[in-house]
Structure formats: structure tokens, C-alpha cells
Design a protein around this motif. Structure first.
Motif, PDB file in Angstrom:
ATOM      1  N   GLY A 112       0.798  -1.210   0.000  1.00  0.00           N
ATOM      2  CA  GLY A 112       0.000   0.000   0.000  1.00  0.00           C
ATOM      3  C   GLY A 112       0.832   1.262   0.000  1.00  0.00           C
ATOM      4  N   ASN A 113       2.146   1.122  -0.230  1.00  0.00           N
ATOM      5  CA  ASN A 113       3.006   2.301  -0.253  1.00  0.00           C
ATOM      6  C   ASN A 113       2.727   3.152  -1.490  1.00  0.00           C
ATOM      7  OD1 ASN A 113       4.237   1.399   2.080  1.00  0.00           O
ATOM      8  ND2 ASN A 113       5.909   0.402   0.996  1.00  0.00           N
ATOM      9  N   THR A 114       3.215   4.380  -1.467  1.00  0.00           N
ATOM     10  CA  THR A 114       3.077   5.276  -2.600  1.00  0.00           C
ATOM     11  C   THR A 114       3.676   4.648  -3.850  1.00  0.00           C
ATOM     12  OG1 THR A 114       3.278   7.125  -1.076  1.00  0.00           O
ATOM     13  CG2 THR A 114       3.572   7.615  -3.408  1.00  0.00           C
ATOM     14  N   LYS A 115       3.052   4.896  -4.997  1.00  0.00           N
ATOM     15  CA  LYS A 115       3.575   4.315  -6.226  1.00  0.00           C
ATOM     16  C   LYS A 115       4.992   4.804  -6.475  1.00  0.00           C
ATOM     17  CE  LYS A 115       1.725   7.674  -9.556  1.00  0.00           C
ATOM     18  NZ  LYS A 115       0.902   7.842 -10.765  1.00  0.00           N
ATOM     19  N   LEU A 116       5.745   4.011  -7.215  1.00  0.00           N
ATOM     20  CA  LEU A 116       7.170   4.238  -7.378  1.00  0.00           C
ATOM     21  C   LEU A 116       7.479   5.575  -8.048  1.00  0.00           C
ATOM     22  CD1 LEU A 116       9.871   2.941  -6.806  1.00  0.00           C
ATOM     23  CD2 LEU A 116       9.707   1.721  -8.973  1.00  0.00           C
ATOM     24  N   ALA A 117       6.687   5.967  -9.024  1.00  0.00           N
ATOM     25  CA  ALA A 117       6.936   7.243  -9.696  1.00  0.00           C
ATOM     26  C   ALA A 117       6.824   8.411  -8.728  1.00  0.00           C
ATOM     27  CB  ALA A 117       5.967   7.425 -10.864  1.00  0.00           C
ATOM     28  N   ASP A 118       5.928   8.301  -7.752  1.00  0.00           N
ATOM     29  CA  ASP A 118       5.780   9.363  -6.762  1.00  0.00           C
ATOM     30  C   ASP A 118       6.938   9.371  -5.770  1.00  0.00           C
ATOM     31  OD1 ASP A 118       3.463  10.210  -7.934  1.00  0.00           O
ATOM     32  OD2 ASP A 118       2.129   9.212  -6.513  1.00  0.00           O
ATOM     33  N   VAL A 119       7.511   8.202  -5.513  1.00  0.00           N
ATOM     34  CA  VAL A 119       8.702   8.126  -4.667  1.00  0.00           C
ATOM     35  C   VAL A 119       9.871   8.853  -5.339  1.00  0.00           C
ATOM     36  CG1 VAL A 119      10.422   6.546  -3.678  1.00  0.00           C
ATOM     37  CG2 VAL A 119       7.990   5.976  -3.556  1.00  0.00           C
ATOM     38  N   ILE A 120       9.982   8.681  -6.656  1.00  0.00           N
ATOM     39  CA  ILE A 120      11.078   9.275  -7.423  1.00  0.00           C
ATOM     40  C   ILE A 120      10.872  10.772  -7.669  1.00  0.00           C
ATOM     41  CG2 ILE A 120      12.120   9.272  -9.736  1.00  0.00           C
ATOM     42  CD1 ILE A 120      11.737   6.220  -9.750  1.00  0.00           C
ATOM     43  N   ALA A 121       9.637  11.187  -7.830  1.00  0.00           N
ATOM     44  CA  ALA A 121       9.338  12.588  -8.160  1.00  0.00           C
ATOM     45  C   ALA A 121       9.976  13.538  -7.155  1.00  0.00           C
ATOM     46  CB  ALA A 121       7.832  12.795  -8.192  1.00  0.00           C
ATOM     47  N   GLY A 122      10.501  14.649  -7.670  1.00  0.00           N
ATOM     48  CA  GLY A 122      11.125  15.646  -6.825  1.00  0.00           C
ATOM     49  C   GLY A 122      12.624  15.482  -6.682  1.00  0.00           C
ATOM     50  N   HIS A 123      13.153  14.365  -7.193  1.00  0.00           N
ATOM     51  CA  HIS A 123      14.600  14.162  -7.184  1.00  0.00           C
ATOM     52  C   HIS A 123      15.194  14.599  -8.515  1.00  0.00           C
ATOM     53  CE1 HIS A 123      13.301  11.455  -3.904  1.00  0.00           C
ATOM     54  NE2 HIS A 123      14.487  11.706  -3.391  1.00  0.00           N
ATOM     55  N   ASP A 124      16.479  14.841  -8.520  1.00  0.00           N
ATOM     56  CA  ASP A 124      17.180  15.215  -9.751  1.00  0.00           C
ATOM     57  C   ASP A 124      17.745  14.007 -10.478  1.00  0.00           C
ATOM     58  OD1 ASP A 124      16.955  18.112  -9.266  1.00  0.00           O
ATOM     59  OD2 ASP A 124      18.352  17.713  -7.613  1.00  0.00           O
ATOM     60  N   LEU A 125      17.926  12.906  -9.764  1.00  0.00           N
ATOM     61  CA  LEU A 125      18.591  11.739 -10.335  1.00  0.00           C
ATOM     62  C   LEU A 125      18.202  10.481  -9.567  1.00  0.00           C
ATOM     63  CD1 LEU A 125      20.901  10.676 -12.306  1.00  0.00           C
ATOM     64  CD2 LEU A 125      22.407  10.881 -10.323  1.00  0.00           C
ATOM     65  N   VAL A 126      18.030   9.399 -10.322  1.00  0.00           N
ATOM     66  CA  VAL A 126      17.870   8.063  -9.749  1.00  0.00           C
ATOM     67  C   VAL A 126      19.154   7.286  -9.987  1.00  0.00           C
ATOM     68  CG1 VAL A 126      16.634   5.866  -9.898  1.00  0.00           C
ATOM     69  CG2 VAL A 126      15.387   8.012 -10.211  1.00  0.00           C
ATOM     70  N   ILE A 127      19.664   6.625  -8.958  1.00  0.00           N
ATOM     71  CA  ILE A 127      20.733   5.650  -9.126  1.00  0.00           C
ATOM     72  C   ILE A 127      20.184   4.298  -8.678  1.00  0.00           C
ATOM     73  CG2 ILE A 127      23.020   4.881  -8.402  1.00  0.00           C
ATOM     74  CD1 ILE A 127      23.838   7.777  -8.090  1.00  0.00           C
ATOM     75  N   SER A 128      20.172   3.343  -9.591  1.00  0.00           N
ATOM     76  CA  SER A 128      19.668   2.006  -9.267  1.00  0.00           C
ATOM     77  C   SER A 128      20.833   1.041  -9.147  1.00  0.00           C
ATOM     78  CB  SER A 128      18.692   1.525 -10.340  1.00  0.00           C
ATOM     79  OG  SER A 128      18.264   0.204 -10.047  1.00  0.00           O
ATOM     80  N   ALA A 129      21.046   0.545  -7.916  1.00  0.00           N
ATOM     81  CA  ALA A 129      22.092  -0.435  -7.654  1.00  0.00           C
ATOM     82  C   ALA A 129      21.467  -1.721  -7.118  1.00  0.00           C
ATOM     83  CB  ALA A 129      23.106   0.122  -6.658  1.00  0.00           C
ATOM     84  N   VAL A 130      20.259  -2.015  -7.578  1.00  0.00           N
ATOM     85  CA  VAL A 130      19.553  -3.186  -7.055  1.00  0.00           C
ATOM     86  C   VAL A 130      20.165  -4.474  -7.598  1.00  0.00           C
ATOM     87  CG1 VAL A 130      17.389  -1.944  -6.744  1.00  0.00           C
ATOM     88  CG2 VAL A 130      17.824  -3.091  -8.906  1.00  0.00           C
ATOM     89  N   ARG A 131      20.180  -5.499  -6.746  1.00  0.00           N
ATOM     90  CA  ARG A 131      20.592  -6.844  -7.124  1.00  0.00           C
ATOM     91  C   ARG A 131      19.661  -7.829  -6.428  1.00  0.00           C
ATOM     92  NH1 ARG A 131      22.665  -5.162 -10.753  1.00  0.00           N
ATOM     93  NH2 ARG A 131      24.736  -5.466 -11.654  1.00  0.00           N
ATOM     94  N   PRO A 132      19.072  -8.763  -7.167  1.00  0.00           N
ATOM     95  CA  PRO A 132      18.180  -9.741  -6.543  1.00  0.00           C
ATOM     96  C   PRO A 132      18.975 -10.750  -5.726  1.00  0.00           C
ATOM     97  CG  PRO A 132      18.480 -10.234  -8.868  1.00  0.00           C
ATOM     98  CD  PRO A 132      19.190  -8.949  -8.619  1.00  0.00           C
ATOM     99  N   PRO A 133      18.309 -11.444  -4.810  1.00  0.00           N
ATOM    100  CA  PRO A 133      18.996 -12.474  -4.016  1.00  0.00           C
ATOM    101  C   PRO A 133      19.462 -13.633  -4.894  1.00  0.00           C
ATOM    102  CG  PRO A 133      16.857 -11.883  -3.052  1.00  0.00           C
ATOM    103  CD  PRO A 133      16.897 -11.279  -4.420  1.00  0.00           C
ATOM    104  N   ASP A 134      20.453 -14.358  -4.408  1.00  0.00           N
ATOM    105  CA  ASP A 134      20.922 -15.547  -5.118  1.00  0.00           C
ATOM    106  C   ASP A 134      19.754 -16.506  -5.344  1.00  0.00           C
ATOM    107  OD1 ASP A 134      23.467 -14.547  -5.049  1.00  0.00           O
ATOM    108  OD2 ASP A 134      24.146 -15.802  -3.383  1.00  0.00           O
ATOM    109  N   GLY A 135      19.688 -17.036  -6.534  1.00  0.00           N
ATOM    110  CA  GLY A 135      18.595 -17.938  -6.883  1.00  0.00           C
ATOM    111  C   GLY A 135      17.398 -17.230  -7.479  1.00  0.00           C
ATOM    112  N   GLN A 136      17.388 -15.888  -7.416  1.00  0.00           N
ATOM    113  CA  GLN A 136      16.279 -15.112  -7.973  1.00  0.00           C
ATOM    114  C   GLN A 136      16.796 -14.078  -8.969  1.00  0.00           C
ATOM    115  OE1 GLN A 136      13.294 -13.796  -5.010  1.00  0.00           O
ATOM    116  NE2 GLN A 136      14.458 -14.950  -3.493  1.00  0.00           N
ATOM    117  N   GLU A 137      17.870 -14.437  -9.652  1.00  0.00           N
ATOM    118  CA  GLU A 137      18.522 -13.496 -10.561  1.00  0.00           C
ATOM    119  C   GLU A 137      17.596 -12.977 -11.660  1.00  0.00           C
ATOM    120  OE1 GLU A 137      21.705 -15.932  -8.636  1.00  0.00           O
ATOM    121  OE2 GLU A 137      19.804 -16.386  -9.631  1.00  0.00           O
TER     122      GLU A 137
END
Length: 223
Positions: free
Chosen positions: A63-88
Motif C-alpha cells: 500500500g506504499n506510494t507508487k514508485l513514480a511518486d517516490v522518485i518525483a522531486g529528485h534530480d537523479l535516480v541511481i539504481s544499484a539493485v541486485r536480486p537475491p541468489d537464486g532469484q537473478e
């Protein structure tokens, strides 16, 4: 600059947060659970968000705010996400979610990618992923996922993205502030080693953040 970092508690993401704070940027650190918030540096704005939500235009399962609204208001997104082993295989969906939300919010994205798609410098025509016996079997699943991640970027027409491929070896180490830049070929030193510390990788990422030179293209770095 206001920077939002996804995967902020990961090996690379945590170093990106440290480097961004040291340069005086305002950082929003996105983590998957409340349990990770206490481990974040005190100067960041903590954000708990489920970016595995397949539809970035809708609120996530908590039920959290949608992702675009989380990003809005920032100048830059840096995505360093990595899934857990076995869920690549989740990496593609996570990347699509970030790209889609960033496009909706109108915010530039820097993606921490993989080395899989880099060409070997021996002119053999092989990439890091396709070269026989180049990769240890244990890392082949994430390498395949990173290849697919890069292919997603190549078909992305809406988001303003840049994709940073590390060299073959990306490990904790010293921050020297020095690195070499490349594009589609694995960067090796005179001994054939292709490596950089995670600390210097974060330096290169923040240099690109502050002085954009790679728009909708991949680039790579090495010590």
C-alpha cells in the motif's frame, strides 16, 4: 543535487550513498524493509519501497506510494539493485520498474549494470558472458540476468538512462579517485586484469551524475 538510490544497503549501493553524501548531495536511500533503515547513515532520508511491484503506475503490495511518486522531486535516480541468489531473473523486472517510474516522473536514471555484455579485448568476438570458460559457473546466472537487463535498456525509449558496466572484478577496496573510462570493451591492465574497487566505481558513478556524458548508452570503467 537530490539523488535517490535504490539498493542503498547493497555492496555497491552503500558506497554510492557514502560517496554522494561526501560530495554534499541530498540522498534518499531506498531499502526493501523497515529492518534495514537503522543501518543507513544518519544524513540520508530513508524510504521503504517495494520496487518488485510489476506495475510502477500503481501502489505496491504494502500500500506504499507508487514508485513514480517516490522518485518525483529528485534530480537523479541511481539504481544499484541486485536480486537475491537464486532469484537473478528478477533483475529484469526490477529494472523495468525503475525505468518506467523514472520516465513517468521525468527523472534521469543511472543503472549499475554488469560486465556480461562487454566485448573481450582480444578481438575474438566473444563477450564476457559468451567466452568459453571465462566466468566461474557460480556467477553465470547473474551474468545472464545482467545481459538481459542491458537489453531492456537498449529497447527503452522513454527513460533518460545511462548504464555503467563494471569490469570483471568489482570488489571492496580503497578509494583512489582514479579510473579509466571505456564503452563496449572490457578494460584490462597490462597484466590482463580487469578490476576496480567498489569505492572507485562509486566515484565514477557520481562523476557521471554530476557531469553527464553518457546519454542512453552504456559505459564502463576500470582501475
Amino acid at each position: 543535487m537530490k539523488i535517490i538510490v535504490f539498493g542503498a544497503r547493497g555492496d555497491v549501493g552503500s558506497r554510492v550513498v557514502t560517496e554522494a553524501l561526501a560530495r554534499g548531495h541530498k540522498v534518499t536511500a531506498v531499502v526493501r524493509s523497515e529492518a534495514q533503515v537503522d543501518a543507513l547513515p544518519p544524513l540520508v532520508t530513508a524510504c521503504v519501497s517495494d520496487i518488485s511491484n510489476p506495475d510502477p503506475s500503481r501502489p505496491d503490495r504494502s500500500g506504499n506510494t507508487k514508485l513514480a511518486d517516490v522518485i518525483a522531486g529528485h534530480d537523479l535516480v541511481i539504481s544499484a539493485v541486485r536480486p537475491p541468489d537464486g532469484q537473478e531473473d528478477l533483475l529484469v523486472a526490477l529494472t523495468r520498474a525503475v525505468l518506467g517510474a523514472a520516465a513517468e516522473a521525468g527523472v534521469r536514471v543511472l543503472l549499475v549494470g554488469g560486465a556480461a555484455s562487454l566485448m573481450l579485448p582480444d578481438h575474438s568476438g566473444y563477450t564476457v558472458l559468451t567466452a568459453p570458460d571465462f566466468l566461474p559457473e557460480a556467477v553465470v546466472p547473474i551474468a545472464r540476468a545482467c545481459q538481459a537487463q542491458y537489453e531492456v535498456c537498449l529497447t527503452e525509449a522513454q527513460a533518460d538512462w545511462s548504464y555503467l558496466s563494471p569490469p570483471a572484478m568489482l570488489t571492496p577496496g580503497a578509494r583512489t579517485g582514479r579510473y579509466r573510462l571505456g564503452s563496449d570493451v572490457l578494460l584490462c591492465d597490462a597484466q590482463g586484469k580487469a578490476a576496480i574497487s567498489m569505492e572507485d566505481f562509486a566515484v565514477a558513478l557520481l562523476d557521471e551524475a554530476e557531469t553527464p556524458r553518457h546519454k542512453r548508452v552504456r559505459f564502463t570503467v576500470a582501475a
